[in-house]
Each structure stands twice: as C-alpha cells, then as structure tokens.
Scaffold this active site. Structure first.
Site, short mmCIF file in Angstrom:
data_model
loop_
_atom_site.label_atom_id
_atom_site.label_comp_id
_atom_site.label_asym_id
_atom_site.label_seq_id
_atom_site.Cartn_x
_atom_site.Cartn_y
_atom_site.Cartn_z
N SER A 137 44.13 25.17 -34.90
CA SER A 137 45.51 25.58 -34.69
C SER A 137 46.33 24.37 -34.31
O SER A 137 45.97 23.65 -33.37
CB SER A 137 45.56 26.63 -33.58
OG SER A 137 46.88 26.75 -33.10
N GLY B 231 52.39 33.52 -24.29
CA GLY B 231 52.77 33.73 -22.90
C GLY B 231 54.17 34.31 -22.71
O GLY B 231 54.68 34.38 -21.61
N GLY C 104 55.01 37.39 -23.45
CA GLY C 104 54.94 38.85 -23.36
C GLY C 104 55.12 39.52 -24.71
O GLY C 104 55.47 40.69 -24.79
N ASP D 55 48.90 46.70 -27.93
CA ASP D 55 49.31 45.50 -28.65
C ASP D 55 48.59 45.36 -29.98
O ASP D 55 49.17 45.00 -31.00
CB ASP D 55 49.06 44.25 -27.79
CG ASP D 55 49.75 44.35 -26.44
OD1 ASP D 55 50.65 45.19 -26.30
OD2 ASP D 55 49.38 43.59 -25.54
C1 GLA Z 1 49.96 44.19 -21.94
C2 GLA Z 1 48.68 44.84 -22.43
C3 GLA Z 1 48.96 46.22 -23.02
C4 GLA Z 1 49.80 47.07 -22.09
C5 GLA Z 1 51.00 46.29 -21.59
C6 GLA Z 1 51.78 47.05 -20.55
O1 GLA Z 1 50.78 43.89 -23.04
O2 GLA Z 1 48.05 44.04 -23.39
O3 GLA Z 1 47.74 46.84 -23.34
O4 GLA Z 1 49.03 47.55 -21.03
O5 GLA Z 1 50.62 45.03 -21.04
O6 GLA Z 1 52.35 48.17 -21.11
#
Ligand code: GLA
Length: 384
Positions: A65, A123, A125, A173
């Site tokens: 990467s 990182g 979110g 996710d």
């Molecule tokens: C992170 C986790 C998810 C979920 C969110 C909060 O993104 O990977 O599985 O728990 O936090 O909703």
C-alpha cells in the site's frame, strides 16, 4: 482469466489478475446499536479502497500500500503461518485477517498478491478498515472462485476485524461496504441481517449532507469501545434479555428502574432510544420528509454525547457550530472518540455552515476540519 471458475492453479504461474473496489461508509443513524442486535442505517461513500490482485501458487501473501506507514508499505507473509492473537501489527492485519478467516472457515485460499490504493482517509470514522477487509474478501472470492455471497463475505470480514485485528466491532461497517447501493441508505437489522434500501437523495430536496472530519483519530481496539460493548452486554444480562434490542421504547422506563448502576442505565437509554430513532428516520424518509431527519440527527448526537459518552469536544463543536449557523441537524457518525460528523443543511446555507464550523475550530485553536459532501454511493464491486 480463470477467476470464478475454480480451476487449480498451474505451478509457477500467477493468473487471474483483476481490480476490485470497496467503499467507506457514513452512518446516517443507529450508532452503537449493531452489537446490541439493533438497527443501523449507513450509506456508502464515493471514497474507496482499490485492490489490484492476482493469485499466487506459492503460499505467499504479498500486501502493499502506497499510503502505509513508512517501512510497512510492503509486507510478505506465509499464508500457512497466519494466526490471530499476536497483538496489532498495523494495516496488514485487516487483509491478512481476511485470508486467515477464509481459511479458518474451510475455504481453499492460497497465496495472493494485493496492491492497495485508497481515497478513504484512515481513522476518520469512515470505516477504512472495513473497506480494506471487504475489498480483499471480494477479490479472493473471485480469484479463488469461492462463490460466497455479500453477507457471507461481510461476516468473514468482521471475523478478521474481531478475531485477527482484535477490534470488537459489530457488523455494520462490513455490511455497508459490501451491500450498499447508490442513492440509497441501507436499513439493516443486525440481529438477522435482513436489509432493505431506502432512497436517500438530499440533493433532490435542495439539501446537502456535509461530512466534517475533525481529524482527531480514534482506534477501536484501545478500550473505550470494548468497555461500552461490555456495559451493554451487562445491562442485557441484568434485564434478562438476549440483547438490549429486546427492550422496546414502551419498556424503557421499567428497564431503567430495574438497573441499579447509573452507567448501565445511560447505556441502555441510548441503545433503546437510538433504535427508535432509526425507525423514526425510516418513517420520515418514507413519507418524503427529508428535512424531518435533521432534529433526529441532533437528538442522536445528544444521546451519544450525554448517555453513551463516545463524543469528544471537537465533534461537539462541529455539531454546535453547525446548528448555530442554521443547519437542520448534526451528529457524530461512527464509533466516536474522534472521526467525523454529518450535518444536514439547506444547500443555500451549506457554505455558511461549513465556514462557521471552520471559524469555530480556528477560534478554539484546533486544526481545520476537512469538509466534504456526502452522497450515497454504491457498494463493493469488481472494476476490471
Ligand atoms: C464502529 C464499529 C461498528 C459500530 C460503530 C458504532 O464503526 O465498527 O460496528 O459499532 O462503531 O455504531
């Protein structure tokens, strides 16, 4: 190309090259509900991880990467030696974990060469680790002709995250990256993984959904996330239910009365009200009331800040400054402790809202946040 045909690789020949892509996600509503068997409502972003991949017949997994930490750009591993439980080893945990999870589930996966490029910040979110896992799982599924469906791939990707990389996350996710469709938000029941898509197109209503990355980085494996999860599980046990999902809004007052520990009461109140907020957002969108989603976002943020306590001053500042500048609603998105916030606003006020957030950050002597427009994009796919 032999991908998908399940042929045995010929000795010494690398074959079945291709290119795959998997997106990051924004969660519109339904935060910290996925490990409580609850409801979530993410959509995919047009920020993606791309993997150029080919099969190797020598049992070597070679991962590279351009964006990796210096000295870790290329890593060569023996597939047969992959094993979880040695602590975090960096970005390669996610793809290596997928190979391990596939093999642990009995799938005949050997070596591979995978080269990653990404437009998805790590990182922030926005689920860069899930995108890395899902793109790897999809590529190996095709290269080795495994025939797994999207849900199976997402579950194996989560196993990589939980058991190999050591982050005790839920399934949101990976399902978002694997299953979202363009122009729609995914309503996912994390208990049975049933899902449906709901059209979500703020632009068609003269609205914008802004994504503001605070650039405060977070790591879910570092403890707070796991503590919240353990607290929720303790509350469910104390209440005699399988998961907090089983407490309906009408049972909340009674449940809170039965919980002695104030921390468990706060966690429970968040999860129960958040599941209800997902249902209310679904109802608003189904009724064509996109503006009506705004206050629900803001309510969700207050619950994450005050009850679940996973926000941070920078996320709170985005939300407060955006609302002061006339936004319809705003909240942190994802696991919290940093990362990004989303803001729903009229297109006409979007620039003023972004400017207000940037000014608030400058006045607080914080580094400038990164602002983007978020539009629901498609899930993981093969590009070539
Ligand atoms: C992170 C986790 C998810 C979920 C969110 C909060 O993104 O990977 O599985 O728990 O936090 O909703």
């Amino acid at each position: 190309m032999s991908a998908g045909r399940g042929e045995a690789p010929r000795a010494g020949v690398r074959e079945a090259a291709g290119v795959w892509e998997a997106p990051g996600r924004v969660n519109l509503i339904g935060e910290h509900t996925d490990y409580n068997d609850g409801l979530v409502m993410p959509f995919a972003l047009d920020l993606t991880v791309v993997a150029e991949a080919r099969r190797r017949d020598d049992g070597v997994l070679r991962l590279s990467s351009d964006g990796a930490e210096p000295g870790r750009e290329t890593v060569r591993l023996e597939v047969a030696d992959l094993a979880p439980g040695h602590g975090p080893r960096g970005w390669t945990d996610y793809p290596a974990g997928v190979v391990w999870a596939l093999r642990a589930a009995g799938h005949r996966v050997g070596g591979a060469e995978l080269r990653y490029t990404s437009t998805l910040p790590a990182g922030a979110g926005l689920s860069s680790s899930a995108a890395l896992e899902v793109v790897t799982a999809l590529a190996l599924n095709d290269l080795y002709g495994l025939g797994l469906d999207r849900t199976e791939l997402a579950l194996l990707a989560r196993r990589a995250e939980n058991d190999y990389a050591g982050a005790p996350t839920g399934i949101m996710d990976q399902m978002a990256s694997a299953c979202c469709t363009e122009g729609r938000a995914l309503v996912l029941d994390t208990r049975d993984l049933t899902r449906r898509d709901i059209p979500f197109d703020p632009g068609a209503e003269g609205l914008a959904l802004l994504l503001l990355d605070t650039r405060v980085t977070h790591a879910h494996s570092t403890g707070e996330y796991g503590r919240r999860r353990a607290g929720c599980e303790a509350a469910a046990r104390a209440l005699g239910v399988r998961a907090l999902r089983d407490i309906g809004p009408g049972e909340l007052a009674d449940a809170l009365g039965r919980l002695g520990d104030p921390e468990l009461r706060r966690l429970t109140r968040h999860v129960v009200t958040e599941n209800e907020r997902v249902a209310r957002v679904v109802a608003a969108l189904t009724a064509g009331d996109v503006r009506g989603v705004g206050p629900l976002l803001t309510e969700g943020h207050a619950s994450l800040r005050d009850d679940f306590r996973v926000s941070c001053p920078e996320l709170d500042l985005v939300v407060a400054a955006a609302l002061d500048a006339g936004a319809l609603g705003a909240r942190m998105t994802g696991g919290g402790f940093g990362g990004s916030a989303i803001v729903l606003t009229e297109v006409a006020t979007a620039a003023a809202v972004t400017g207000a957030v940037e000014r608030a950050f400058a006045e607080a002597s914080l580094g400038a946040p990164v602002a983007r427009m978020a539009r629901p994009a498609g899930g993981a796919r093969r590009l070539a």
